[in-house]
Enzyme design. Structure first.
Site, short mmCIF file in Angstrom:
data_model
loop_
_atom_site.label_atom_id
_atom_site.label_comp_id
_atom_site.label_asym_id
_atom_site.label_seq_id
_atom_site.Cartn_x
_atom_site.Cartn_y
_atom_site.Cartn_z
N ARG A 1 0.95 -1.30 0.09
CA ARG A 1 0.09 -0.16 0.08
C ARG A 1 0.90 1.24 -0.13
NH1 ARG A 1 -3.94 -1.38 4.98
NH2 ARG A 1 -1.74 -1.83 5.92
N ASP B 1 1.25 5.49 0.13
CA ASP B 1 0.59 6.59 0.79
C ASP B 1 0.15 7.68 -0.22
OD1 ASP B 1 1.29 5.52 3.29
OD2 ASP B 1 3.26 6.72 3.30
N TYR C 1 11.78 0.47 -4.86
CA TYR C 1 11.29 1.84 -4.79
C TYR C 1 12.19 2.93 -5.47
CZ TYR C 1 7.25 1.31 -1.83
OH TYR C 1 5.84 0.88 -1.25
N ARG D 1 10.87 7.25 2.69
CA ARG D 1 10.67 8.95 2.65
C ARG D 1 11.49 9.23 3.93
NH1 ARG D 1 4.62 10.39 2.67
NH2 ARG D 1 5.43 12.56 2.76
#
Length: 245
Positions: free
Chosen positions: A50, A52, A111, A198
């Protein structure tokens, strides 16, 4: 039942993220509603990971089950028709075994975080990269990032709302490259904590600007305390790159 695996790309700006929520529009809701529009069957999408609010994806993967069998190409085009005009699309679809699970069959998730590093405005990729005007020392950032490789308690890089039962994760790769004004941070692991990528990037940026020495990242990691760490990088620079099965 017939199980379908779909690969999606999307731009996250303006949406609440992947997971369905009562008061905001999510990508899960958009796709589930689109599938129902042509199949008349309610489905629940299972996603590989999932993302954000504001996070983008090149190749997110999800699966769902339908009683009726569809040609995979027709299925893809049907979903894409009903998701318009949202910034999400199916780029591949296939029928798979009922044993396949988009989340639990995954072996690695990847990522990339994109940064435009120049002392000028960002016009072409505004909203698609994190803009940093101060010069970044990529070599120092990489030295700092290397402390995070391997099996660690990543509590210092975990969001306060993270629902994972354990902060222990194994970071397999973190590689920082620069081409002209563009910096990319590639990160790979089996799984990540909420805001983990992040938060890592936000701390590495402080190393890149010279505010922190590379060794500071090791201290933060060992502190196992989010309060010991720096800020969270903006969502707009983060992209779900792909998942390995």
């Amino acid at each position: 039942m017939h199980r379908y695996k779909i690969t999606l790309e999307y731009l996250g700006a303006g949406y609440c993220g992947w997971q369905r929520q009562k008061e905001s529009l999510s990508f899960q809701q958009i796709i589930e509603d689109a599938i129902f529009s042509f199949s008349k069957e309610p489905v629940t999408l299972i996603v590989s990971g999932r993302t954000d609010a504001g996070v983008n994806a090149y190749a997110q993967v999800a699966h769902f089950d339908l009683e009726k069998q569809y040609d995979a190409r027709r299925l893809m085009h049907s979903i894409n028709h009903f998701v318009r005009p949202h910034t999400i699309g199916i780029i591949a679809a296939e029928e798979v075994s009922l044993e396949f699970n988009a989340r639990f069959s995954a072996k690695a998730r990847h990522y990339v975080y994109k940064i435009l590093n120049r002392n000028a405005v960002n016009i072409i990729n505004n909203g698609l990269q994190c803009s940093v005007r101060q010069d970044l020392n990529v070599a120092d950032m990489q030295r700092a990032a290397n402390y995070l490789l391997g099996h660690h308690d990543f509590s210092s890089f975990r969001a306060s709302r993270c629902q994972a039962t354990s902060p222990i994760r194994t970071l397999d790769k973190i590689e920082i490259t620069k081409h002209g004004d563009n910096i990319e941070i590639h990160v790979s692991a089996l799984s990540f904590l909420h805001h983990m990528v992040r938060n890592i990037v936000g701390n590495l940026l402080l190393v890149g600007t010279g505010e922190w020495k590379p060794e500071k990242i090791k201290e933060i990691l060992e502190a196992r305390d989010r309060n010991a760490a720096g800020p969270t990088a903006p969502a707009e620079g983060l992209y779900f790159l792909r998942v390995d099965y």
